[in-house]
Scaffold this motif. Sequence first.
Motif, PDB file in Angstrom:
ATOM      1  N   PRO A  50       0.814  -1.198   0.000  1.00  0.00           N
ATOM      2  CA  PRO A  50       0.000   0.000   0.000  1.00  0.00           C
ATOM      3  C   PRO A  50       0.863   1.270   0.000  1.00  0.00           C
ATOM      4  CG  PRO A  50       0.141  -0.811   2.216  1.00  0.00           C
ATOM      5  CD  PRO A  50       0.934  -1.742   1.344  1.00  0.00           C
ATOM      6  N   ARG A  51       0.620   2.100  -0.928  1.00  0.00           N
ATOM      7  CA  ARG A  51       1.218   3.428  -0.935  1.00  0.00           C
ATOM      8  C   ARG A  51       0.176   4.396  -0.402  1.00  0.00           C
ATOM      9  NH1 ARG A  51       4.932   3.839  -6.169  1.00  0.00           N
ATOM     10  NH2 ARG A  51       6.476   2.337  -5.467  1.00  0.00           N
ATOM     11  N   PRO A  52       0.613   5.570   0.002  1.00  0.00           N
ATOM     12  CA  PRO A  52      -0.363   6.516   0.577  1.00  0.00           C
ATOM     13  C   PRO A  52      -1.519   6.846  -0.360  1.00  0.00           C
ATOM     14  CG  PRO A  52       1.871   7.238   1.045  1.00  0.00           C
ATOM     15  CD  PRO A  52       1.986   6.051   0.142  1.00  0.00           C
ATOM     16  N   TRP A  53      -1.239   6.987  -1.648  1.00  0.00           N
ATOM     17  CA  TRP A  53      -2.324   7.340  -2.565  1.00  0.00           C
ATOM     18  C   TRP A  53      -3.302   6.181  -2.735  1.00  0.00           C
ATOM     19  CZ3 TRP A  53      -2.757   4.384  -6.905  1.00  0.00           C
ATOM     20  CH2 TRP A  53      -1.624   3.701  -7.324  1.00  0.00           C
ATOM     21  N   VAL A  57      -7.224   6.570  -1.898  1.00  0.00           N
ATOM     22  CA  VAL A  57      -8.277   6.281  -2.882  1.00  0.00           C
ATOM     23  C   VAL A  57      -9.250   5.249  -2.331  1.00  0.00           C
ATOM     24  CG1 VAL A  57      -8.700   5.221  -5.132  1.00  0.00           C
ATOM     25  CG2 VAL A  57      -6.930   6.960  -4.892  1.00  0.00           C
ATOM     26  N   LEU A  58      -8.727   4.210  -1.710  1.00  0.00           N
ATOM     27  CA  LEU A  58      -9.611   3.198  -1.129  1.00  0.00           C
ATOM     28  C   LEU A  58     -10.481   3.788  -0.022  1.00  0.00           C
ATOM     29  CD1 LEU A  58      -7.267   0.084  -0.943  1.00  0.00           C
ATOM     30  CD2 LEU A  58      -9.384   0.278  -2.244  1.00  0.00           C
ATOM     31  N   LEU A  59      -9.909   4.683   0.759  1.00  0.00           N
ATOM     32  CA  LEU A  59     -10.676   5.315   1.829  1.00  0.00           C
ATOM     33  C   LEU A  59     -11.786   6.199   1.262  1.00  0.00           C
ATOM     34  CD1 LEU A  59     -10.658   5.338   4.894  1.00  0.00           C
ATOM     35  CD2 LEU A  59      -9.209   7.360   4.808  1.00  0.00           C
ATOM     36  N   VAL A  60     -11.489   6.950   0.209  1.00  0.00           N
ATOM     37  CA  VAL A  60     -12.509   7.795  -0.413  1.00  0.00           C
ATOM     38  C   VAL A  60     -13.618   6.935  -1.018  1.00  0.00           C
ATOM     39  CG1 VAL A  60     -12.923   9.377  -2.354  1.00  0.00           C
ATOM     40  CG2 VAL A  60     -10.997   9.763  -0.818  1.00  0.00           C
TER      41      VAL A  60
END
Length: 102
Positions: A50-53, A57-60
Amino acid sequence: MTTGPLRDDEQHILFEIERALRRDRRLDRQMRTLGRRRRPLLGRVARWWPRPWTAAVLLVVSVALMAAGIDTSEPAVIWMFAAVWPVTLYSVFRLLCRWTEP
């Protein structure tokens, strides 16, 4: 300390130790898999995830699906949220673990 060849009795003791170690199946399995533990389990995917982006994106997407599921009560939206949410939690957890490593 000498660096020459071993005496016969030392060679015999060393041979017995090696033979006993070869018979130990648990040790043999640990020695065979020792180098493999450092490699990522997911292969190529583990390099970028997992990268921060990715986590963002998954959180959004998860929050959007949760809001849509609450608003519409559509089973398909709720099931999509149920599928995406554990992946989101896992990626955020892995990301936090990576950031807190020494």
